[in-house]
Scaffold this motif. Structure first.
Motif, PDB file in Angstrom:
ATOM      1  N   PRO A 127       0.808  -1.226   0.000  1.00  0.00           N
ATOM      2  CA  PRO A 127       0.000   0.000   0.000  1.00  0.00           C
ATOM      3  C   PRO A 127       0.836   1.268   0.000  1.00  0.00           C
ATOM      4  CG  PRO A 127      -0.199  -1.170   2.106  1.00  0.00           C
ATOM      5  CD  PRO A 127       0.506  -2.082   1.163  1.00  0.00           C
ATOM      6  N   HIS A 128       2.015   1.231   0.605  1.00  0.00           N
ATOM      7  CA  HIS A 128       2.892   2.402   0.574  1.00  0.00           C
ATOM      8  C   HIS A 128       3.302   2.727  -0.863  1.00  0.00           C
ATOM      9  CE1 HIS A 128       4.349   1.763   5.018  1.00  0.00           C
ATOM     10  NE2 HIS A 128       3.057   1.974   4.908  1.00  0.00           N
ATOM     11  N   ALA A 129       3.641   1.689  -1.625  1.00  0.00           N
ATOM     12  CA  ALA A 129       4.032   1.897  -3.017  1.00  0.00           C
ATOM     13  C   ALA A 129       2.887   2.487  -3.831  1.00  0.00           C
ATOM     14  CB  ALA A 129       4.488   0.565  -3.636  1.00  0.00           C
ATOM     15  N   ALA A 133       2.884   6.041  -5.745  1.00  0.00           N
ATOM     16  CA  ALA A 133       2.657   6.051  -7.191  1.00  0.00           C
ATOM     17  C   ALA A 133       1.481   6.936  -7.570  1.00  0.00           C
ATOM     18  CB  ALA A 133       2.422   4.622  -7.687  1.00  0.00           C
ATOM     19  N   LEU A 134       0.419   6.894  -6.774  1.00  0.00           N
ATOM     20  CA  LEU A 134      -0.734   7.750  -7.058  1.00  0.00           C
ATOM     21  C   LEU A 134      -0.341   9.217  -6.938  1.00  0.00           C
ATOM     22  CD1 LEU A 134      -3.725   8.004  -7.730  1.00  0.00           C
ATOM     23  CD2 LEU A 134      -4.209   7.885  -5.265  1.00  0.00           C
ATOM     24  N   GLY A 135       0.493   9.526  -5.962  1.00  0.00           N
ATOM     25  CA  GLY A 135       0.988  10.901  -5.835  1.00  0.00           C
ATOM     26  C   GLY A 135       1.748  11.353  -7.063  1.00  0.00           C
ATOM     27  N   GLU A 136       2.572  10.456  -7.619  1.00  0.00           N
ATOM     28  CA  GLU A 136       3.288  10.780  -8.852  1.00  0.00           C
ATOM     29  C   GLU A 136       2.317  11.087  -9.983  1.00  0.00           C
ATOM     30  OE1 GLU A 136       7.088  10.548  -9.834  1.00  0.00           O
ATOM     31  OE2 GLU A 136       6.605  11.452  -7.894  1.00  0.00           O
ATOM     32  N   ARG A 137       1.285  10.260 -10.110  1.00  0.00           N
ATOM     33  CA  ARG A 137       0.321  10.464 -11.194  1.00  0.00           C
ATOM     34  C   ARG A 137      -0.431  11.779 -11.026  1.00  0.00           C
ATOM     35  NH1 ARG A 137      -4.799   9.879 -12.782  1.00  0.00           N
ATOM     36  NH2 ARG A 137      -5.615   9.176 -10.780  1.00  0.00           N
ATOM     37  N   LEU A 138      -0.843  12.099  -9.794  1.00  0.00           N
ATOM     38  CA  LEU A 138      -1.595  13.334  -9.553  1.00  0.00           C
ATOM     39  C   LEU A 138      -0.738  14.572  -9.809  1.00  0.00           C
ATOM     40  CD1 LEU A 138      -3.555  12.310  -6.326  1.00  0.00           C
ATOM     41  CD2 LEU A 138      -4.441  12.505  -8.667  1.00  0.00           C
ATOM     42  N   ARG A 139       0.566  14.446  -9.547  1.00  0.00           N
ATOM     43  CA  ARG A 139       1.468  15.578  -9.798  1.00  0.00           C
ATOM     44  C   ARG A 139       1.874  15.679 -11.261  1.00  0.00           C
ATOM     45  NH1 ARG A 139       3.705  13.791  -4.879  1.00  0.00           N
ATOM     46  NH2 ARG A 139       5.216  12.531  -6.019  1.00  0.00           N
ATOM     47  N   GLY A 140       1.588  14.641 -12.038  1.00  0.00           N
ATOM     48  CA  GLY A 140       2.019  14.630 -13.431  1.00  0.00           C
ATOM     49  C   GLY A 140       3.483  14.307 -13.586  1.00  0.00           C
ATOM     50  N   ASP A 141       4.097  13.673 -12.575  1.00  0.00           N
ATOM     51  CA  ASP A 141       5.506  13.304 -12.624  1.00  0.00           C
ATOM     52  C   ASP A 141       5.653  11.901 -13.235  1.00  0.00           C
ATOM     53  OD1 ASP A 141       6.229  15.705 -11.527  1.00  0.00           O
ATOM     54  OD2 ASP A 141       6.305  14.949  -9.471  1.00  0.00           O
ATOM     55  N   PHE A 165      -7.177  -0.713  -5.470  1.00  0.00           N
ATOM     56  CA  PHE A 165      -7.078   0.755  -5.459  1.00  0.00           C
ATOM     57  C   PHE A 165      -6.210   1.237  -6.615  1.00  0.00           C
ATOM     58  CE2 PHE A 165      -5.550   4.870  -4.127  1.00  0.00           C
ATOM     59  CZ  PHE A 165      -6.624   5.443  -3.447  1.00  0.00           C
ATOM     60  N   ALA A 166      -5.051   0.567  -6.810  1.00  0.00           N
ATOM     61  CA  ALA A 166      -4.139   0.966  -7.884  1.00  0.00           C
ATOM     62  C   ALA A 166      -4.795   0.825  -9.246  1.00  0.00           C
ATOM     63  CB  ALA A 166      -2.868   0.125  -7.826  1.00  0.00           C
ATOM     64  N   ALA A 167      -5.556  -0.249  -9.447  1.00  0.00           N
ATOM     65  CA  ALA A 167      -6.199  -0.463 -10.732  1.00  0.00           C
ATOM     66  C   ALA A 167      -7.301   0.565 -10.984  1.00  0.00           C
ATOM     67  CB  ALA A 167      -6.765  -1.874 -10.794  1.00  0.00           C
ATOM     68  N   ALA A 171      -2.787   3.781 -10.969  1.00  0.00           N
ATOM     69  CA  ALA A 171      -1.521   4.180 -10.353  1.00  0.00           C
ATOM     70  C   ALA A 171      -0.353   3.491 -11.058  1.00  0.00           C
ATOM     71  CB  ALA A 171      -1.517   3.823  -8.871  1.00  0.00           C
ATOM     72  N   PRO A 172       0.720   4.219 -11.323  1.00  0.00           N
ATOM     73  CA  PRO A 172       1.880   3.632 -12.004  1.00  0.00           C
ATOM     74  C   PRO A 172       2.741   2.800 -11.051  1.00  0.00           C
ATOM     75  CG  PRO A 172       2.311   5.935 -11.519  1.00  0.00           C
ATOM     76  CD  PRO A 172       0.895   5.658 -11.070  1.00  0.00           C
ATOM     77  N   VAL A 173       2.328   1.572 -10.841  1.00  0.00           N
ATOM     78  CA  VAL A 173       3.027   0.708  -9.887  1.00  0.00           C
ATOM     79  C   VAL A 173       3.138  -0.699 -10.459  1.00  0.00           C
ATOM     80  CG1 VAL A 173       0.863   0.218  -8.659  1.00  0.00           C
ATOM     81  CG2 VAL A 173       3.024  -0.160  -7.491  1.00  0.00           C
ATOM     82  N   VAL A 174       4.251  -1.354 -10.172  1.00  0.00           N
ATOM     83  CA  VAL A 174       4.469  -2.749 -10.530  1.00  0.00           C
ATOM     84  C   VAL A 174       4.449  -3.564  -9.238  1.00  0.00           C
ATOM     85  CG1 VAL A 174       6.049  -4.429 -11.536  1.00  0.00           C
ATOM     86  CG2 VAL A 174       5.841  -2.144 -12.544  1.00  0.00           C
ATOM     87  N   PHE A 175       3.521  -4.506  -9.151  1.00  0.00           N
ATOM     88  CA  PHE A 175       3.450  -5.406  -8.005  1.00  0.00           C
ATOM     89  C   PHE A 175       4.352  -6.597  -8.304  1.00  0.00           C
ATOM     90  CE2 PHE A 175      -0.676  -3.210  -8.108  1.00  0.00           C
ATOM     91  CZ  PHE A 175      -0.715  -2.690  -6.825  1.00  0.00           C
TER      92      PHE A 175
END
Length: 345
Positions: A127-129, A133-141, A165-167, A171-175
């Motif tokens: 969940p931390h990841a 990752a969601l923060g990165e997406r919201l910032r456009g980073d 949640f990521a899906a 969110a740009p995350v690799v599990f």
């Protein structure tokens, strides 16, 4: 210790990588193996109260870490990702300080290394990841997160909630699941319904890939592809790297009580380091001089790190009260005063 030699006369890899990258993989994996042995020895000598070995999982860790963009991406580890830390140039004395109980999470700089503090909660990094990752997406980073977890952690509710949640939020995350076949003493068939962790991804509308976790090239290619997908805005993925924990779950564990010696022997014959060495030799990408030099350098680095963490000074007692709250409570201040008065007696 000498580097393991291949038992398989016909080594194979899936995908391609440059000879230089293959040699880098080998050096890092070998260093991780030798450092892991030194860490186990430190625990046996009483320097570490406990240690969790990664032996056998070097390809999964080094291959995945090498795919990351070191300027933008972030890795979220469990307590077993020592080879990931090594591949990301984490200060390894600072990393191992957590195993010596000098400081929770390690004494390295997570922001510089792009390697989050060590998380000993089962499934905790996942969940931390996703949040990062969601923060990165919201910032456009452009950054992507990689969440490390094991097959046992895949049964935790936090992991399922994080994947859903990521899906939903792309969110740009690799599990990245290192399926080492055993959730401590429980085998896969007793705790993974359906026999595949990657198959669960379909329930969240994301791709799931199973890869040979002892093939560093295959792991690197799979993670790189998943990161490219996430970076393009297509959302998360699940990668299940099938590997094997060659040692015990931790230094307090005895796998002889629950594992078949024949199973262990079969997996030792698929040792990821020996396998990569066989590929390098077969394809003419490395000679005897390279392997001798790699072993010398890896051994020296492992000893240097071992000596550094062994001689690191313990933290002052005052640090028990540091970072507990952003604004210390009166109760915490009272405890600190009481401790100080007792310490001065």
């Amino acid at each position: 210790m000498s580097a393991p030699r291949p038992a398989d006369p016909h080594p194979e890899t899936t995908g391609t990588a440059s000879p230089a990258l293959l040699r880098d993989f080998y050096r890092t994996m070998l260093t991780a193996r030798l450092l892991d042995e030194e860490a186990v020895a430190l625990q046996r000598q009483g320097v570490f109260p406990a240690y969790v070995s990664l032996r056998g999982q070097e390809a999964a860790q080094v291959g995945s870490a090498a795919a990351l963009d070191r300027d933008h991406d972030f890795a979220f580890p469990t307590y077993r990702e020592m080879a990931v830390a090594l591949a990301l140039d984490v200060d390894m004395v600072g990393y191992l300080a957590s195993h010596r109980a000098l400081w929770h999470g390690g004494l390295y700089d997570p922001m510089r290394s792009r390697f989050a503090p060590i998380n000993a909660v089962v499934g905790g990094p996942v969940p931390h990841a996703v949040g990062w990752a969601l923060g990165e997406r919201l910032r456009g980073d452009p950054g992507c997160a990689i969440a490390y977890f094991g097959d046992g952690a895949s049964s935790e509710g936090d992991v399922h909630e994080a994947m859903n949640f990521a899906a939903v939020f792309a969110a740009p995350v690799v599990f990245f699941c290192q399926n080492n076949q055993w959730a401590l003493s429980v085998p896969n068939d007793r705790q993974v319904a359906g026999g595949s962790i990657a198959a669960r991804a379909a329930g969240y509308g994301m791709p799931g890939v199973t890869v040979d976790g002892n093939d560093v090239v295959a792991v690197h290619a799979a993670v790189r592809e998943a990161l490219e997908r996430a970076r393009s805005g297509a959302g998360p993925s699940v990668i299940e790297a099938r590997t094997y924990r060659l040692g015990p779950h931790s230094t307090s564990d005895d796998p002889g009580r629950y594992r078949d010696p024949d199973e262990e022997r079969r997996w030792r014959e698929r040792d990821p380091i020996a396998r990569l060495r066989a590929v390098l030799e077969r394809d003419g990408h490395a000679d005897t001089a390279f392997f001798e030099e790699a072993e010398r350098e890896a051994g020296e680095q492992a000893i240097r790190i071992r000596d550094g963490v062994s001689s690191a000074p313990p933290p002052g007692g005052e640090e028990m009260f540091t970072h507990v709250y952003r604004e210390p409570t009166e109760a915490l201040r009272a405890q600190q005063r009481a401790w100080r008065e007792e310490a001065e007696l």
